[in-house]
Design a protein around this motif. Structure first.
Motif, PDB file in Angstrom:
ATOM      1  N   GLY A   1      65.336  98.159  87.754  1.00 46.28           N
ATOM      2  CA  GLY A   1      65.666  97.510  86.492  1.00 46.28           C
ATOM      3  C   GLY A   1      64.941  98.179  85.347  1.00 46.28           C
ATOM      4  N   ILE A   2      64.979  97.529  84.198  1.00 42.42           N
ATOM      5  CA  ILE A   2      64.230  98.021  83.048  1.00 42.42           C
ATOM      6  C   ILE A   2      63.299  96.902  82.576  1.00 42.42           C
ATOM      7  CG2 ILE A   2      65.959  99.717  82.323  1.00 42.42           C
ATOM      8  CD1 ILE A   2      66.751  97.721  80.096  1.00 42.42           C
ATOM      9  N   LEU A   3      62.121  97.306  82.128  1.00 39.23           N
ATOM     10  CA  LEU A   3      61.119  96.385  81.634  1.00 39.23           C
ATOM     11  C   LEU A   3      61.158  96.397  80.116  1.00 39.23           C
ATOM     12  CD1 LEU A   3      58.655  94.511  82.008  1.00 39.23           C
ATOM     13  CD2 LEU A   3      57.239  96.575  82.098  1.00 39.23           C
ATOM     14  N   LEU A   4      61.269  95.213  79.518  1.00 40.69           N
ATOM     15  CA  LEU A   4      61.275  95.056  78.063  1.00 40.69           C
ATOM     16  C   LEU A   4      59.914  94.491  77.665  1.00 40.69           C
ATOM     17  CD1 LEU A   4      64.719  93.224  77.749  1.00 40.69           C
ATOM     18  CD2 LEU A   4      64.303  95.676  77.595  1.00 40.69           C
ATOM     19  N   ARG A   5      59.159  95.244  76.859  1.00 44.53           N
ATOM     20  CA  ARG A   5      57.855  94.778  76.361  1.00 44.53           C
ATOM     21  C   ARG A   5      57.979  94.534  74.870  1.00 44.53           C
ATOM     22  NH1 ARG A   5      54.600  99.121  79.709  1.00 44.53           N
ATOM     23  NH2 ARG A   5      54.635  98.025  81.695  1.00 44.53           N
ATOM     24  N   LEU A   6      57.827  93.279  74.493  1.00 39.95           N
ATOM     25  CA  LEU A   6      58.069  92.827  73.143  1.00 39.95           C
ATOM     26  C   LEU A   6      56.759  92.447  72.474  1.00 39.95           C
ATOM     27  CD1 LEU A   6      60.454  91.980  71.248  1.00 39.95           C
ATOM     28  CD2 LEU A   6      60.294  89.727  72.288  1.00 39.95           C
ATOM     29  N   SER A   7      56.601  92.811  71.195  1.00 43.22           N
ATOM     30  CA  SER A   7      55.425  92.366  70.430  1.00 43.22           C
ATOM     31  C   SER A   7      55.856  92.075  68.997  1.00 43.22           C
ATOM     32  CB  SER A   7      54.311  93.407  70.472  1.00 43.22           C
ATOM     33  OG  SER A   7      54.746  94.629  69.936  1.00 43.22           O
ATOM     34  N   PHE A   8      55.051  91.217  68.339  1.00 38.90           N
ATOM     35  CA  PHE A   8      55.355  90.762  66.983  1.00 38.90           C
ATOM     36  C   PHE A   8      54.167  91.080  66.089  1.00 38.90           C
ATOM     37  CE2 PHE A   8      57.484  88.032  70.033  1.00 38.90           C
ATOM     38  CZ  PHE A   8      58.796  88.107  69.607  1.00 38.90           C
ATOM     39  N   SER A   9      54.393  91.850  65.018  1.00 46.86           N
ATOM     40  CA  SER A   9      53.296  92.238  64.128  1.00 46.86           C
ATOM     41  C   SER A   9      52.692  91.036  63.400  1.00 46.86           C
ATOM     42  CB  SER A   9      53.775  93.287  63.123  1.00 46.86           C
ATOM     43  OG  SER A   9      54.843  92.767  62.348  1.00 46.86           O
ATOM     44  N   GLU A  10      53.499  90.039  63.090  1.00 45.02           N
ATOM     45  CA  GLU A  10      52.993  88.865  62.371  1.00 45.02           C
ATOM     46  C   GLU A  10      52.395  87.812  63.303  1.00 45.02           C
ATOM     47  OE1 GLU A  10      56.048  87.362  59.783  1.00 45.02           O
ATOM     48  OE2 GLU A  10      56.183  89.262  58.689  1.00 45.02           O
ATOM     49  N   GLU A  11      52.584  87.975  64.578  1.00 47.37           N
ATOM     50  CA  GLU A  11      52.045  87.054  65.587  1.00 47.37           C
ATOM     51  C   GLU A  11      51.452  87.878  66.719  1.00 47.37           C
ATOM     52  OE1 GLU A  11      52.034  83.704  65.561  1.00 47.37           O
ATOM     53  OE2 GLU A  11      53.128  83.514  63.679  1.00 47.37           O
ATOM     54  N   PRO A  12      50.281  88.517  66.484  1.00 47.24           N
ATOM     55  CA  PRO A  12      49.731  89.418  67.493  1.00 47.24           C
ATOM     56  C   PRO A  12      49.472  88.761  68.845  1.00 47.24           C
ATOM     57  CG  PRO A  12      48.397  89.436  65.480  1.00 47.24           C
ATOM     58  CD  PRO A  12      49.468  88.434  65.300  1.00 47.24           C
ATOM     59  N   SER A  13      49.235  87.460  68.860  1.00 46.97           N
ATOM     60  CA  SER A  13      48.985  86.802  70.142  1.00 46.97           C
ATOM     61  C   SER A  13      50.291  86.501  70.886  1.00 46.97           C
ATOM     62  CB  SER A  13      48.192  85.509  69.930  1.00 46.97           C
ATOM     63  OG  SER A  13      48.941  84.611  69.138  1.00 46.97           O
ATOM     64  N   ALA A  14      51.422  86.629  70.197  1.00 43.78           N
ATOM     65  CA  ALA A  14      52.722  86.395  70.831  1.00 43.78           C
ATOM     66  C   ALA A  14      53.308  87.730  71.269  1.00 43.78           C
ATOM     67  CB  ALA A  14      53.655  85.706  69.850  1.00 43.78           C
ATOM     68  N   TYR A  15      53.422  87.897  72.542  1.00 48.73           N
ATOM     69  CA  TYR A  15      54.021  89.101  73.106  1.00 48.73           C
ATOM     70  C   TYR A  15      54.612  88.714  74.448  1.00 48.73           C
ATOM     71  CZ  TYR A  15      49.664  89.128  75.699  1.00 48.73           C
ATOM     72  OH  TYR A  15      48.610  88.759  76.487  1.00 48.73           O
ATOM     73  N   GLY A  16      55.432  89.546  74.961  1.00 45.31           N
ATOM     74  CA  GLY A  16      56.027  89.202  76.246  1.00 45.31           C
ATOM     75  C   GLY A  16      56.695  90.380  76.893  1.00 45.31           C
ATOM     76  N   GLY A  17      56.984  90.182  78.128  1.00 45.25           N
ATOM     77  CA  GLY A  17      57.690  91.186  78.897  1.00 45.25           C
ATOM     78  C   GLY A  17      58.723  90.505  79.769  1.00 45.25           C
ATOM     79  N   SER A  18      59.832  91.161  79.948  1.00 40.03           N
ATOM     80  CA  SER A  18      60.857  90.645  80.851  1.00 40.03           C
ATOM     81  C   SER A  18      61.617  91.817  81.439  1.00 40.03           C
ATOM     82  CB  SER A  18      61.798  89.675  80.133  1.00 40.03           C
ATOM     83  OG  SER A  18      62.520  90.350  79.132  1.00 40.03           O
ATOM     84  N   MET A  19      62.263  91.550  82.537  1.00 41.89           N
ATOM     85  CA  MET A  19      63.037  92.577  83.238  1.00 41.89           C
ATOM     86  C   MET A  19      64.527  92.296  83.072  1.00 41.89           C
ATOM     87  SD  MET A  19      61.142  94.826  84.983  1.00 41.89           S
ATOM     88  CE  MET A  19      62.280  95.449  86.207  1.00 41.89           C
ATOM     89  N   LEU A  20      65.294  93.361  83.024  1.00 40.26           N
ATOM     90  CA  LEU A  20      66.745  93.285  83.173  1.00 40.26           C
ATOM     91  C   LEU A  20      67.070  94.066  84.437  1.00 40.26           C
ATOM     92  CD1 LEU A  20      68.151  93.908  79.574  1.00 40.26           C
ATOM     93  CD2 LEU A  20      67.955  91.737  80.801  1.00 40.26           C
ATOM     94  N   THR A  21      67.589  93.366  85.449  1.00 41.64           N
ATOM     95  CA  THR A  21      67.861  93.992  86.732  1.00 41.64           C
ATOM     96  C   THR A  21      69.272  93.635  87.183  1.00 41.64           C
ATOM     97  OG1 THR A  21      65.523  93.754  87.310  1.00 41.64           O
ATOM     98  CG2 THR A  21      67.050  94.249  89.110  1.00 41.64           C
ATOM     99  N   PRO A  22      70.152  94.627  87.280  1.00 40.84           N
ATOM    100  CA  PRO A  22      71.497  94.347  87.781  1.00 40.84           C
ATOM    101  C   PRO A  22      71.469  94.173  89.296  1.00 40.84           C
ATOM    102  CG  PRO A  22      71.298  96.665  87.214  1.00 40.84           C
ATOM    103  CD  PRO A  22      69.994  96.017  86.861  1.00 40.84           C
TER     104      PRO A  22
END
Length: 186
Positions: free
Chosen positions: A86-107
């Motif tokens: 799959g692919i790993l999505l790593r998300l971050s927010f400049s205005e909310e540095p403590s808010a970040y996340g990761g998720s997978m998309l796997t067919p």
């Protein structure tokens, strides 16, 4: 009494007719509409998703959970890498540095599912791949049906979640992640 040669020929002809009818009935049973529809089901493959590898900039737009349910927008960055099947999505927010996340998309292996979502549509429009999935979900603690629309291209990536609460009411857009490729000539 011995059978008449004409009766023998009639019997052979009837056996051929019955054989053809039996073969046609058997073929109809094997090629049921359900099987044909399953073979035509839209699919997604890992090769579709790998075009997303790299860095992206954009925003998360979501419907506020509190009335009047206005849209809230947060600038975001996304880094996509291949992980296993799959692919790993790593998300971050400049205005909310403590808010970040990761998720997978796997067919799934047969391409009919993306994570636990059934792939219900696949279209290519203007060089962009559009995928739609659906699944049972929960929204704000309530059972619902969710439909995800994924728009993928080398320079645009969007994920939009629409929700239909089981309790009724009109469907609504819960969120959209909208990204452009860093350094793309947009």
């Amino acid at each position: 009494r011995w059978p008449d040669p004409i009766d023998i020929e009639k019997g052979r002809a009837m056996r051929h007719v019955f054989g053809f009818v039996a073969a046609a009935v058997l073929a109809a049973c094997v090629q049921t509409p359900g099987k044909a529809a399953a073979d035509d089901q839209p699919r997604v493959y890992l090769s579709d998703l790998t075009m997303l590898e790299g860095a992206w900039t954009g925003e998360l737009i979501y419907r506020d959970y509190e009335p009047p349910h206005e849209d809230v927008s947060l600038p975001a960055t996304l880094n996509v890498s291949r992980e296993g099947e799959g692919i790993l999505l790593r998300l971050s927010f400049s205005e909310e540095p403590s808010a970040y996340g990761g998720s997978m998309l796997t067919p799934s292996e047969d391409g009919r599912m993306l994570n636990s979502e059934e792939v219900i549509a696949r279209d290519e429009v203007d060089g962009r791949l559009m995928l739609k999935t659906q699944s049972a979900c929960e929204d704000d603690g309530q059972p619902a049906s969710c439909e995800m629309t994924y728009t993928l291209s080398p320079d645009i990536f969007q994920m939009t979640k629409r929700v239909q609460l089981d309790s009724g009411g009109p469907p609504f857009r819960r969120n959209t992640y909208a990204f452009e490729r860093r350094g793309a000539g947009n």
